[in-house]
Write a protein that holds these residues in place. Structure first.
Motif, PDB file in Angstrom:
ATOM      1  N   LEU A  93     -18.051  60.639  79.891  1.00 29.10           N
ATOM      2  CA  LEU A  93     -18.922  60.485  78.729  1.00 29.10           C
ATOM      3  C   LEU A  93     -18.989  58.995  78.399  1.00 29.10           C
ATOM      4  O   LEU A  93     -17.963  58.346  78.204  1.00 29.10           O
ATOM      5  N   VAL A  94     -20.217  58.464  78.409  1.00 25.78           N
ATOM      6  CA  VAL A  94     -20.423  57.039  78.150  1.00 25.78           C
ATOM      7  C   VAL A  94     -21.223  56.890  76.855  1.00 25.78           C
ATOM      8  O   VAL A  94     -22.240  57.559  76.676  1.00 25.78           O
ATOM      9  N   THR A  95     -20.758  56.018  75.978  1.00 24.65           N
ATOM     10  CA  THR A  95     -21.474  55.808  74.715  1.00 24.65           C
ATOM     11  C   THR A  95     -21.488  54.326  74.360  1.00 24.65           C
ATOM     12  O   THR A  95     -20.654  53.543  74.851  1.00 24.65           O
ATOM     13  N   THR A  96     -22.424  53.975  73.523  1.00 22.97           N
ATOM     14  CA  THR A  96     -22.469  52.597  73.008  1.00 22.97           C
ATOM     15  C   THR A  96     -21.551  52.435  71.809  1.00 22.97           C
ATOM     16  O   THR A  96     -21.355  51.313  71.322  1.00 22.97           O
ATOM     17  N   SER A  97     -20.990  53.550  71.304  1.00 23.05           N
ATOM     18  CA  SER A  97     -20.098  53.470  70.139  1.00 23.05           C
ATOM     19  C   SER A  97     -18.665  53.748  70.576  1.00 23.05           C
ATOM     20  O   SER A  97     -18.157  53.081  71.473  1.00 23.05           O
ATOM     21  N   GLY A  98     -18.017  54.712  69.961  1.00 22.74           N
ATOM     22  CA  GLY A  98     -16.629  55.006  70.289  1.00 22.74           C
ATOM     23  C   GLY A  98     -16.297  56.456  70.022  1.00 22.74           C
ATOM     24  O   GLY A  98     -17.175  57.287  69.767  1.00 22.74           O
TER      25      GLY A  98
END
Length: 543
Positions: free
Chosen positions: A474-479
């Motif tokens: 899972l890749v996100t720009t947040s956390g």
């Protein structure tokens, strides 16, 4: 007295001669018997040796037949038309004859047999005429009763016969209806095939391979997938194991030990013949599929041949690929398969063939079968079009997914991006080619400002299981928050935050990106749910 003595001596001599003659005859008979026994024993031995020799000849003939079948795996199919006519797939209802059995046999109608009238002196006896008339009346009554019973039985038989025939007609109608339904299915199958329905195309070519006749000890497992956009059929085909090649070269009967010895086939012969079998099976499959394609529906075929075995290093099941080739219809149909040398033919098709098939030295498939999925689309090269220090939050959702796909490809994975409307919870599918640690990887990309909720991690885990993948990312720009990491702990899940993403872009793509959400940025409601009661926002770097 002397005369009596001479006579006694004469008789004694005669008796002695008789005794000696009997002894000689007994000896002669014994010798004849012994000679007969020896002859019988010799004949038995001769017959036994012939039987053993014939047994060995049969074993050698079977060996030759096995080798001959392996040497002609390709040749055996060249005179066979592999095309499947849809009309020939249809069935004619098989109508069994009506068999009523005993119900079809009418009982003979009972007749009337009057008693004989008295004759001779008996007819003059008192009351004879009256007795005869009474007997006639009684016989007539019995005949009427017999006819009545017969009539009732015949009525019952005819009723049962009519019922049986009615049931027969009902069964016949069911048989006809089943045939009609089956033929309608075939017509529907034909229509879907003509309309280029991928499932119908796979089903048709599966029937083609099912109809192919191989030696009994060949495995017959395969998978197929069709890519309509490129008219490409991908075949994952299980090759026969090394054991199909006999390890015995010849059998020999050793008379002295009454035993059958064998001569081992040289290892070089086993390796060479097995390599030929792998090559022949590959070319044969391509030939059968292209020959059956009268549409044509196929422009290219990707064939991946593997062996289902046990890895001697790990003791675990393994499926190393021994051959992989992509053949175009135009190129393949120009081959003269009657005269090709299989291995040279594969090299001419730019196939990758194991350096040592007998030792299961693997090759990397041209196209991994698990990467063939109708959800996949051609991803765009987002990495190559990014400006210096781009803001990832300004990318469109599809561009962001393409960016992630490009990134993992740069990291050495085989990647395919999925269509937005059919992704099944997957933005990208990657394949790690490493033989032990690799496998299928499903990837989800989330361009968020706020913390990704644990529900997204749970969904990814479920998707990973449904896809049969070995890992989920899972890749996100947040956390992520505490609950997300707790759920992922001990599972084949990897959670990459914005910080990790920026590092990977810089490390593997040479892109110094930044993540700066606009003030009015709104995360998707369905996914932007905080981590239950625990909200731990990982600091998002500004650049």
């Amino acid at each position: 007295m002397a005369q009596y003595q001479r006579e006694a001596e004469r008789q004694a001599r005669a008796q002695q001669r008789t005794q000696m003659s009997a002894i000689r005859e007994a000896e002669r008979a014994q010798k004849a018997y012994e000679r007969s026994q020896k002859l019988e024993e010799k004949e038995r031995k001769r017959l036994y040796l012939e039987a053993r020799a014939a047994e060995v000849d049969a074993m050698n003939a079977e060996l030759e037949a096995q080798i001959g079948a392996l040497e002609t795996v390709l040749a055996q199919t060249l005179d066979v038309d592999d095309y499947l006519d849809f009309e020939q797939l249809k069935v004619e209802p098989e109508i069994p004859p009506f068999q009523p059995g005993a119900l079809g046999v009418a009982e003979n109608k009972p007749g009337f047999f009057p008693p004989d009238a008295p004759s001779g002196v008996a007819k003059f006896l008192p009351g004879a005429k009256e007795k005869h008339q009474a007997a006639v009346v009684e016989a007539e009554q019995r005949a009427k009763e017999a006819v009545a019973a017969w009539t009732e039985r015949e009525a019952q038989r005819e009723t049962a016969l009519a019922q049986a025939h009615s049931e027969y007609e009902a069964d016949i109608e069911k048989i006809k209806q089943r045939a009609v339904a089956q033929n309608q299915e075939i017509e529907g199958f034909h229509a879907r095939f003509d309309a280029n329905d991928p499932d119908a195309i796979v089903e048709y070519f599966s029937l083609v391979l099912d109809a192919s006749s191989y030696p009994d000890d060949f495995t017959r497992h395969y998978r197929m997938a069709f890519v309509p956009e490129s008219k490409q059929l991908v075949v994952e085909f299980e090759l026969p194991p090394l054991a199909v090649v006999p390890t015995v070269k010849q059998y020999r009967y050793v008379k002295a030990r009454d035993a059958v010895d064998d001569t081992a086939r040289p290892a070089t012969q086993i390796k060479a013949l097995y390599g030929s079998v792998v090559a022949q099976t590959t070319i044969r499959t391509l030939h059968e599929l292209f020959e059956a394609d009268r549409g044509p529906k196929l422009e290219t075929i990707v064939f991946n041949g593997y062996v289902d075995t046990i890895d001697p290093a790990t003791g675990k099941p393994a499926k190393p690929h021994l051959v992989t080739v992509r053949a175009s219809r135009e190129t393949f149909l120009q081959l003269d398969l009657q005269n090709v040398e299989p291995l040279a033919c594969l090299r001419g098709l730019n196939a990758a063939v194991s350096k040592s098939p007998s030792e299961l030295v693997p090759v990397r498939p041209i196209l991994e079968f698990d990467m063939v999925d109708p959800r996949f689309i051609q991803e765009s090269d987002v990495l190559g079009t990014l400006d210096e220090r781009p803001n990832l939050m300004e990318l469109s959702p599809r561009d962001f997914e393409s960016l992630i796909t490009n990134l993992f490809e740069k990291m050495g994975l085989e990647t395919r991006q999925t269509q937005a409307s059919r992704d099944g919870g997957v933005d990208c599918v990657a394949y790690d080619p490493r033989p032990i640690f690799g496998g299928k990887v499903v990837i989800q990309a989330k361009r968020y400002k706020h913390t990704v909720g644990v529900s997204a991690v749970r969904d990814l885990f479920g998707t990973m299981q449904n896809e049969g993948a070995s890992k989920g990312i899972l890749v996100t720009t947040s956390g992520y928050g505490k609950s997300s990491f707790e759920f992922a702990e001990g599972k084949p899940l990897e959670l990459l935050s914005g910080t990790h993403l920026l590092y990977l872009l810089a490390e593997h793509a040479g892109i110094e990106a930044r993540i700066e959400p606009p003030e009015d940025w709104i995360d998707p409601i369905s996914d932007a749910i905080s981590d239950e009661s625990q909200v731990e926002v990982e600091p998002t770097p500004a650049g």
